[in-house]
Design an enzyme around this catalytic site. Structure first.
Site, mmCIF file in Angstrom:
data_model
loop_
_atom_site.group_PDB
_atom_site.id
_atom_site.type_symbol
_atom_site.label_atom_id
_atom_site.label_comp_id
_atom_site.label_asym_id
_atom_site.label_seq_id
_atom_site.Cartn_x
_atom_site.Cartn_y
_atom_site.Cartn_z
ATOM 1 N N SER A 193 47.085 43.146 34.872
ATOM 2 C CA SER A 193 46.013 43.264 33.872
ATOM 3 C C SER A 193 45.437 44.675 33.812
ATOM 4 O O SER A 193 44.687 45.002 32.890
ATOM 5 C CB SER A 193 44.892 42.256 34.172
ATOM 6 O OG SER A 193 44.335 42.512 35.447
ATOM 7 N N GLY A 194 45.760 45.510 34.793
ATOM 8 C CA GLY A 194 45.285 46.893 34.773
ATOM 9 C C GLY A 194 44.120 47.168 35.711
ATOM 10 O O GLY A 194 43.439 48.189 35.568
ATOM 11 N N LYS A 195 43.898 46.299 36.685
ATOM 12 C CA LYS A 195 42.759 46.449 37.601
ATOM 13 C C LYS A 195 42.792 47.778 38.352
ATOM 14 O O LYS A 195 41.805 48.529 38.360
ATOM 15 C CB LYS A 195 42.744 45.297 38.618
ATOM 16 C CG LYS A 195 42.637 43.911 38.008
ATOM 17 C CD LYS A 195 42.601 42.832 39.063
ATOM 18 C CE LYS A 195 43.857 42.819 39.934
ATOM 19 N NZ LYS A 195 45.086 42.558 39.166
ATOM 20 N N SER A 196 43.916 48.051 39.003
ATOM 21 C CA SER A 196 44.023 49.267 39.817
ATOM 22 C C SER A 196 43.938 50.525 38.961
ATOM 23 O O SER A 196 43.319 51.523 39.360
ATOM 24 C CB SER A 196 45.337 49.266 40.608
ATOM 25 O OG SER A 196 45.379 48.171 41.504
ATOM 26 N N SER A 206 41.718 38.230 43.440
ATOM 27 C CA SER A 206 40.624 37.315 43.835
ATOM 28 C C SER A 206 40.489 36.165 42.837
ATOM 29 O O SER A 206 39.533 36.125 42.070
ATOM 30 C CB SER A 206 39.310 38.081 43.981
ATOM 31 O OG SER A 206 39.055 38.906 42.860
ATOM 32 N N GLY A 220 41.204 40.010 37.975
ATOM 33 C CA GLY A 220 42.086 39.700 36.847
ATOM 34 C C GLY A 220 43.485 39.412 37.342
ATOM 35 O O GLY A 220 43.798 39.569 38.535
#
Length: 303
Positions: A137-140, A207, A133
């Site tokens: 976006s809040g991935k981690s 990515s 994302g």
């Protein structure tokens, strides 16, 4: 010695000769004389030993037999290992070598302990959860919440965060296009190793290109690559801007920033999509539970 009764005389000596009595068989008189007492007190140590000794001998014989059988089994197993080692060290074994990429004269050494053995020990199935994302976006955050939720269930996981990997594994890489591609490739290879170890690996990085994500998917067996798309609008991510990168990119101080002057290709067929519901941003814990539900349905949380 004689005893008189009812005008008759009985000789004990004659009775014992005419009627052979088994000394191991208790008589009615013996039982009557032992009324209310334990039987072994009446029989005495000698009588008791005549019963117990043969039983103990049988027990000892059985244990000895089992010990010999176990020693033979262990000896056979050890000899197998010795023979295997001798084959490796004695030059009896022929190994085929080949070329992979730029590496020549290499061979794959297969180990007797395989992925399924490690999964059985961990009571889970190794896989890669690839969270992609935009920045912000809040991935981690979701990756860590997911790891915590799995840990609470007694499941082993590990997070490969894009920024964290640049502190060590990928510290030699810049943010040029070719280095960003190599960054993803390396993390994909490491994630594959974690999955092979039976661990639930959570990879969290932007990515941006489908081709690179698909290349990481192709490293794993079918179904073991689970793509999670953080579908959060650019304007929301830019409002969050936790590292201040969007501000720098808009000011022209960062070039090639994904979402601003570099493209992001959303997944077309990701296994899981995490997005706002009617404008509501769910908590990381709630989003993590959505991923947990998928893992449970697919059987990854059991061996």
């Amino acid at each position: 010695m004689a005893a008189a009764g009812a005008n008759q005389t009985f000789s004990f000596s004659k009775l014992s000769r005419s009627r052979r009595v088994n000394p191991l068989t208790p008589t009615a008189a013996a039982f009557q004389s032992c009324a209310g007492r334990k039987l072994e007190i009446c029989g005495g140590a000698a009588a008791r030993s005549r019963f117990v000794s043969p039983i103990k001998a049988m027990e000892n014989s059985r244990r000895e037999f089992e010990n010999r059988a176990a020693k033979r089994a262990n000896g056979a197993a050890n000899q197998s290992l010795v023979d295997s080692a001798a084959g490796d060290c004695g030059g009896k074994k022929t190994v085929e070598v080949g070329t992979v990429g730029s590496s020549t004269n290499i061979a794959w050494h297969k180990c007797s302990v395989e992925k399924c053995d490690r999964e059985e020990m961990l009571n889970q199935k190794g896989c890669v959860i690839w969270i992609t994302g935009l920045s912000g976006s809040g991935k981690s955050t979701v990756a860590c919440a997911l790891s915590r939720a799995l840990h609470a269930r007694g499941k082993l996981s590990y997070v490969l965060d894009g920024d964290n990997c640049r502190h060590g594994l990928n510290r030699d890489l810049s943010f040029k296009a070719e280095d960003r591609s190599e960054n993803i490739r390396r993390i994909g290879e490491v994630a594959k190793l974690f999955a092979d170890a039976g661990v639930i690996c959570i990879a969290s990085l932007i990515s941006p290109f489908r081709k690179e994500r698909d290349a990481c998917r192709d490293l794993l067996p079918e179904g073991d690559f689970i793509e999670v798309y953080m579908d959060v609008p650019l304007q929301v991510c830019e409002t969050r801007d936790p590292k201040g990168l969007y501000k720098l990119a808009r000011a022209g101080k960062i070039k090639g920033f994904t979402g601003v002057d570099d493209p992001y290709e959303p997944p077309l067929n990701s296994e899981i999509v995490l997005q706002q519901s009617e404008g509501i941003c769910h908590s990381p814990a709630v989003l993590a539970e959505q991923v947990i539900s998928y893992l449970e349905i697919k059987g990854y949380l059991e061996s």
